[in-house]
Design an enzyme around this catalytic site. Sequence first.
Site, PDB file in Angstrom:
ATOM      1  N   LYS A 187      71.330 101.046  43.331  1.00 34.79           N
ATOM      2  CA  LYS A 187      71.507  99.681  43.866  1.00 34.79           C
ATOM      3  C   LYS A 187      70.162  98.989  43.730  1.00 34.79           C
ATOM      4  O   LYS A 187      69.257  99.171  44.542  1.00 34.79           O
ATOM      5  CB  LYS A 187      71.929  99.770  45.337  1.00 34.79           C
ATOM      6  N   GLU A 392      51.336  93.780  55.749  1.00 32.01           N
ATOM      7  CA  GLU A 392      51.378  93.735  54.284  1.00 32.01           C
ATOM      8  C   GLU A 392      51.493  92.279  53.818  1.00 32.01           C
ATOM      9  O   GLU A 392      52.304  91.518  54.353  1.00 32.01           O
ATOM     10  CB  GLU A 392      52.586  94.534  53.787  1.00 32.01           C
TER      11      GLU A 392
HETATM   12  P1  NAD Z   1      63.408  95.356  50.850  1.00 29.99           P
HETATM   13  O1  NAD Z   1      63.249  96.469  51.815  1.00 29.99           O
HETATM   14  O2  NAD Z   1      63.712  94.014  51.374  1.00 29.99           O
HETATM   15  O3  NAD Z   1      64.582  95.703  49.812  1.00 29.99           O
HETATM   16  C1  NAD Z   1      64.561  96.862  49.026  1.00 29.99           C
HETATM   17  C2  NAD Z   1      65.979  97.207  48.616  1.00 29.99           C
HETATM   18  O4  NAD Z   1      66.730  97.540  49.783  1.00 29.99           O
HETATM   19  C3  NAD Z   1      66.732  96.079  47.945  1.00 29.99           C
HETATM   20  O5  NAD Z   1      67.531  96.635  46.923  1.00 29.99           O
HETATM   21  C4  NAD Z   1      67.614  95.540  49.071  1.00 29.99           C
HETATM   22  O6  NAD Z   1      68.793  94.912  48.636  1.00 29.99           O
HETATM   23  C5  NAD Z   1      67.961  96.818  49.810  1.00 29.99           C
HETATM   24  N1  NAD Z   1      68.314  96.649  51.224  1.00 29.99           N
HETATM   25  C6  NAD Z   1      67.984  95.637  52.062  1.00 29.99           C
HETATM   26  N2  NAD Z   1      68.498  95.867  53.292  1.00 29.99           N
HETATM   27  C7  NAD Z   1      69.165  97.049  53.222  1.00 29.99           C
HETATM   28  C8  NAD Z   1      69.894  97.842  54.165  1.00 29.99           C
HETATM   29  N3  NAD Z   1      70.034  97.473  55.429  1.00 29.99           N
HETATM   30  N4  NAD Z   1      70.422  99.017  53.752  1.00 29.99           N
HETATM   31  C9  NAD Z   1      70.274  99.440  52.472  1.00 29.99           C
HETATM   32  N5  NAD Z   1      69.609  98.722  51.532  1.00 29.99           N
HETATM   33  C10 NAD Z   1      69.045  97.547  51.902  1.00 29.99           C
HETATM   34  O7  NAD Z   1      62.096  95.375  49.957  1.00 29.99           O
HETATM   35  P2  NAD Z   1      61.733  94.410  48.753  1.00 29.99           P
HETATM   36  O8  NAD Z   1      61.356  93.083  49.307  1.00 29.99           O
HETATM   37  O9  NAD Z   1      62.763  94.481  47.691  1.00 29.99           O
HETATM   38  O10 NAD Z   1      60.445  95.150  48.149  1.00 29.99           O
HETATM   39  C11 NAD Z   1      59.169  94.943  48.614  1.00 29.99           C
HETATM   40  C12 NAD Z   1      58.728  96.059  49.543  1.00 29.99           C
HETATM   41  O11 NAD Z   1      58.858  97.321  48.887  1.00 29.99           O
HETATM   42  C13 NAD Z   1      57.273  95.958  49.931  1.00 29.99           C
HETATM   43  O12 NAD Z   1      57.131  96.267  51.297  1.00 29.99           O
HETATM   44  C14 NAD Z   1      56.603  97.012  49.079  1.00 29.99           C
HETATM   45  O13 NAD Z   1      55.390  97.505  49.591  1.00 29.99           O
HETATM   46  C15 NAD Z   1      57.656  98.063  49.043  1.00 29.99           C
HETATM   47  N6  NAD Z   1      57.463  98.952  47.888  1.00 29.99           N
HETATM   48  C16 NAD Z   1      57.107 100.241  48.096  1.00 29.99           C
HETATM   49  C17 NAD Z   1      56.868 101.072  47.008  1.00 29.99           C
HETATM   50  C18 NAD Z   1      56.449 102.508  47.172  1.00 29.99           C
HETATM   51  O14 NAD Z   1      56.572 103.255  46.211  1.00 29.99           O
HETATM   52  N7  NAD Z   1      55.968 102.930  48.324  1.00 29.99           N
HETATM   53  C19 NAD Z   1      57.002 100.570  45.721  1.00 29.99           C
HETATM   54  C20 NAD Z   1      57.357  99.236  45.568  1.00 29.99           C
HETATM   55  C21 NAD Z   1      57.600  98.436  46.644  1.00 29.99           C
END
Ligand code: NAD
Length: 519
Positions: A187, A392
Site C-alpha cells: 500500500k 521533525e
Molecule cells: P504517514 O505516516 O502519514 O504515511 C505513511 C503511509 O501510511 C502512507 O501510505 C499512508 O497512507 C499510510 N497510513 C496513514 N494512516 C494509516 C493508518 N492509520 N493505518 C495504516 N496506514 C496508514 O507518513 P508520510 O507522510 O507518508 O511519510 C513521511 C514520514 O515517514 C516522515 O515522518 C518520515 O521521517 C518517515 N519516514 C521514515 C523512514 C524510515 O526508514 N525510518 C523512511 C522514510 C520516511
Amino acid sequence: MTMSERETIPSSERASISSQTAGPSLFENGLLRCINPATQETITKLNISTEQEIREKTDSLKEAQEEWGALPPRARAKILKKARKHLVERMDEVMEVIIDETGKTEFDGIIEILTTAEIMRFVSSAGPRALASEKRSMGLIMKTKRGSVQYLAFGIVGVISPWNYPLILAASPVVQALMGGNGVLLKPSEYTPLSALKMKEVFDEGGLPSGLLQVVIGGGDVGEAVVSSPDTDLICFIGSVKVGKQIGIACAEQMKPVILELGGKDPLIVLADANIERAARAAVWGGFHNAGQTCISVERVYVEEPVADQFIERVSQLARETEVGAQRSVCDLGSMTTDPQAAKVLAQISDARKRGANIVVGGRELPHSEGHFIQPTVVVDVDETMEIMNRETFGPVIAISKVKDADEAVAKSNSLTYGLNASIFTQDLKKARRLSRHIQAGSICINDVESNYLCVSLPFGGTGSSGRGRLQGIEGIRAFAQVQAVCEDRFGLKRELWWFPVSDGIKKLFRTLIKVLYG
Ligand code: NAD
C-alpha cells in the site's frame, strides 16, 4: 497499469474505502487524484481499492506465495537479480514517473534508482546465505541431538510505504520480503501510487512470478485494512511516528509481528577540531537534498563554540549557492511533495522566527510558483523549546545551535525521544567512536552524513520513537523470515535419561553432572 485501472470510475456497488489522511482534493468519488506537485497538474486518477479487491488480491497472493516460498532461496535470488536488471534497463521511464509525482530534481530521481539497485543487488547476493539453515552447537549435555535453525516465510507481508522516496522505500521492504519467500501486499502513499504501480509493472515484466506482488491504492484507511486483514502475516510500515504507533498497537492486538521504520530529528555534531569545510558541506547536502524530505536528513546541528561562527558562515554561504526551482535538470532542490508538508515546514520557520530565532538564509517559498518551492533555510539562535529543534521538520531547513562541549552536544542530541541517524565530525576518531556509544540512534556516521543508507550491508532502523526492527543488512533480510529451531534425535534409543520413571541413580547422576560441568 492498464488504462482501465487508471481512468474508470468505480460502479456504485464498489463501496470504496473513504480516505482520511490526505487533503480532500486528492479523493473524489472513489478515485484518487495523482498530482504533479511542481505544477499542481493532475497526472491521472486511480480507483481506490475496495475491501473486496483487497480480499481478492490476498487470495491470489496466497496461491502465488505457496510456489514461491517452496523455491530454494538461491532460485528466488536469481529471479530478483533479473528484475533488478530489468529495472536498470527501464530506469528513465521509472524516473520520469517518480519525478512527476514527487516534484524531485533529476538527480534525486537518479538516487532513487541507484539506491534501489544497490539494495536489490545486496539482497539477492547475501539473501541465500542469510536464509540458509544453520547448524548450532548442542552445548555440553545434549550431545545426542542435532540442532539447526531454519528461516521460513511468514506468508503474506503487508508493506505500507511513504511518499518521500516512493521507489526505494517500497522496493526495499518488498524485495527483502520476496527474498524471504513471502508474497507482498503493498500500500503506497496516496501521494505517490504511480511509482509503486510502475515498480510492480517493471518487476512483473522482469520475471517476478505473476500475482506475487500486489498493490492496493488509497489513503490511511486502505492501510488500516492491510494491517487488519487476517491474511497479512507480518506488517512492515515506513512512515510517521504518529501512524507507526497506531499500527504498532493494531498489530499488538492481533499478535501480528511488525517492523516500524519511523521519523527522526537527526543531529549532526561538529567538534572544534573538525574539518569545517567537510562538515559544512555535509550539513548542507544532508539538510537540503530531496528538499529535506528524508527521514535521516540533518535537522539540528550542535557545533562547539570555538568554531561555531566559522561553521555558520560557511553553511550560510553554501546554502545561498544551493538552487531551488522547477528546472529539474539544473536545480539542486525541487518542490515539496505535499501541500500539508510544505505548510508544516513554513509554520515551524515562522514559530522559530516569533520565538527569537534568526533566519540567516532563506525561510520563504519561491514566489509565483505553482508548487511549493521552499528556499534552503539556515536558522540560528535557536533553543530547545522551538518546534524547529524538537519536532521533525522534513523540509530544507537546518537549525544550528552552539554548544560548549561534546558532552552538551550528546546530551542535547539525546534530549528527544527520536533515535534514527546521527553524525559526528571530528579529527579524533577514538573520541568519535566513544561518543557514538552514548548517542541514541540506530546508525551513526563519523565524518560523514547519511552514507550508511547506501552501505547496504549495514542494518538500518531506529531506536525510541523512530521505530523498531531493521531493514537491510543480514538483520533486514532475516526480519522477513520466521525463525524455526529444529532439534533432532541422533541415536533413536529406547528412552532418554530424564523420561519417566526417574530413578534415584539418575537423580544422583544429574547432581554430579551439575557440580562437574557448572560448579
Ligand atoms: P504517514 O505516516 O502519514 O504515511 C505513511 C503511509 O501510511 C502512507 O501510505 C499512508 O497512507 C499510510 N497510513 C496513514 N494512516 C494509516 C493508518 N492509520 N493505518 C495504516 N496506514 C496508514 O507518513 P508520510 O507522510 O507518508 O511519510 C513521511 C514520514 O515517514 C516522515 O515522518 C518520515 O521521517 C518517515 N519516514 C521514515 C523512514 C524510515 O526508514 N525510518 C523512511 C522514510 C520516511
